[in-house]
Design an enzyme around this catalytic site. Structure first.
Site, PDB file in Angstrom:
ATOM      1  N   LEU A 111      52.227  -9.500  31.804  1.00 44.33           N
ATOM      2  CA  LEU A 111      53.653  -9.216  31.720  1.00 44.33           C
ATOM      3  C   LEU A 111      53.932  -8.554  30.378  1.00 44.33           C
ATOM      4  CD1 LEU A 111      55.316 -12.512  33.077  1.00 44.33           C
ATOM      5  CD2 LEU A 111      55.149 -10.316  34.260  1.00 44.33           C
ATOM      6  N   ASP A 112      54.939  -7.687  30.337  1.00 47.45           N
ATOM      7  CA  ASP A 112      55.354  -7.078  29.075  1.00 47.45           C
ATOM      8  C   ASP A 112      55.766  -8.164  28.088  1.00 47.45           C
ATOM      9  OD1 ASP A 112      54.988  -4.643  30.284  1.00 47.45           O
ATOM     10  OD2 ASP A 112      57.122  -4.283  30.647  1.00 47.45           O
ATOM     11  N   LYS A 113      55.695  -7.835  26.821  1.00 50.89           N
ATOM     12  CA  LYS A 113      56.057  -8.782  25.764  1.00 50.89           C
ATOM     13  C   LYS A 113      57.435  -9.399  25.993  1.00 50.89           C
ATOM     14  CE  LYS A 113      57.027  -9.040  20.802  1.00 50.89           C
ATOM     15  NZ  LYS A 113      57.171  -8.275  19.541  1.00 50.89           N
ATOM     16  N   ARG A 163      60.784  -1.312  34.948  1.00 53.71           N
ATOM     17  CA  ARG A 163      61.648  -0.715  33.918  1.00 53.71           C
ATOM     18  C   ARG A 163      61.780   0.792  34.122  1.00 53.71           C
ATOM     19  NH1 ARG A 163      58.782  -2.823  28.603  1.00 53.71           N
ATOM     20  NH2 ARG A 163      60.627  -1.897  27.590  1.00 53.71           N
TER      21      ARG A 163
END
Length: 309
Positions: A140-142, A242
């Site tokens: 997962l993204d930060k 996103r």
């Protein structure tokens, strides 16, 4: 499928559907054991049938035979363990599902980087006597929170990686997107590639990799001027949700990189709320719900629980 752990060994009761298969077929075709691990098992006599060593190519298994594989022998820890308060969603002998907080990288990006979820899970392993290095199945993204699947041994990571590649691990996200999305249900089928003008950002590009996202609008919030949506990925490109929402003109709340409003804390309005997959050994369906943090500015437990109603 019936399985039982006995110390460092996994005991598998051969199911009817494998009747007549060779041991080699079970390992290579049914479980996709990697070549390196096959060599290790064979060299160390770490596979037995009914408590006896057998020729893999010639010996055929029968229903209710007992196949034993040494899966759980100690492995050297390859990352620095760092104490964290790990939120465990699901755990068994083979795998672990953790609810990642926003603001934390999934894994180290440099040798000096030790404050990541992998490091926290390594500490959890150490404290619970699990002598292995945690292997993440997906990331997962930060600034995205939610469920991440880890494997506890080499065969589990190989089997789960194959399931991810075959799109059999289903990840459902909830998000707040700017504006009112129309239509209420849609599929975004747009390839994604790197943005040559930015070192991190991605963009929809005709020369990019195929990327498919489906979404459904749950509600529109007039105060936020935003839509609450659920999203599912049919591919796993970097920043996929996103990029796709920004492409539609509805970036995530808090996602400045893709045109969203200024951040409200260390997160963007994206949470990996549900993880569904078939267990590689028991073959039972596992459904995990990851609750948002109590101080989340975007989501509530009710938002997540509604996914299972």
């Amino acid at each position: 499928m019936k399985t039982n752990r006995i110390g460092e060994w996994l005991e598998v009761t051969i199911p009817e559907k494998w009747n007549g298969y060779t041991i080699e077929r079970v390992l290579k075709k049914e479980w996709f054991v990697p070549r390196k691990l096959v060599h290790e098992f064979r060299s160390n006599n770490e596979v037995t049938l009914n408590n006896e060593t057998a020729n893999w190519k010639d010996t055929k298994v029968k229903a209710n035979d007992l196949l034993r594989i040494r899966l759980f022998k100690p492995r050297q820890l390859e990352v620095t363990p760092v104490y964290m308060d790990i939120d465990v969603v699901y755990e068994d002998d083979h795998l672990l599902v953790v609810n990642k907080p926003a603001g934390l990288f999934t894994h180290p990006n440099t040798p000096e980087d030790h404050h990541t979820l992998v490091n926290g899970v390594a500490f959890y392993f150490q404290m619970n006597g699990i002598e292995a290095t945690p292997k993440y199945v997906h990331r997962l993204d930060k600034d995205t929170s939610g469920a991440i699947l880890f494997a506890k041994h080499d065969l589990a990571i190989a089997m789960l990686g194959k399931e991810l590649q075959n799109r059999n691990i289903k990840r459902t996200y909830i998000a707040w997107a700017h504006g009112r999305l129309k239509p209420k249900k849609a599929t975004i089928d747009q390839p994604i590639g790197k943005d040559r003008h930015h070192p991190v950002r991605r963009r929809v590009s005709p020369n990019g990799q195929p990327a498919i996202t489906t979404y459904e609008v749950l509600e529109y919030d007039k105060a936020r001027k935003a839509s609450l949506v659920t999203l599912n990925l049919q591919s796993g490109r970097t920043h996929q949700i996103r990029v796709h929402l920004s492409y539609l003109g509805h970036p995530l709340l808090g996602d400045e990189l893709y045109g969203g409003e200024e951040k409200n804390g260390p997160s963007q309005a994206l949470h990996a709320a549900r993880l569904t997959f078939v267990h590689p050994f028991t073959e039972k369906e596992i459904r995990c719900l990851a609750m948002p943090p109590e101080d989340s500015p975007f989501f509530t437990n009710e938002h997540v629980e509604a996914l299972d109603t």
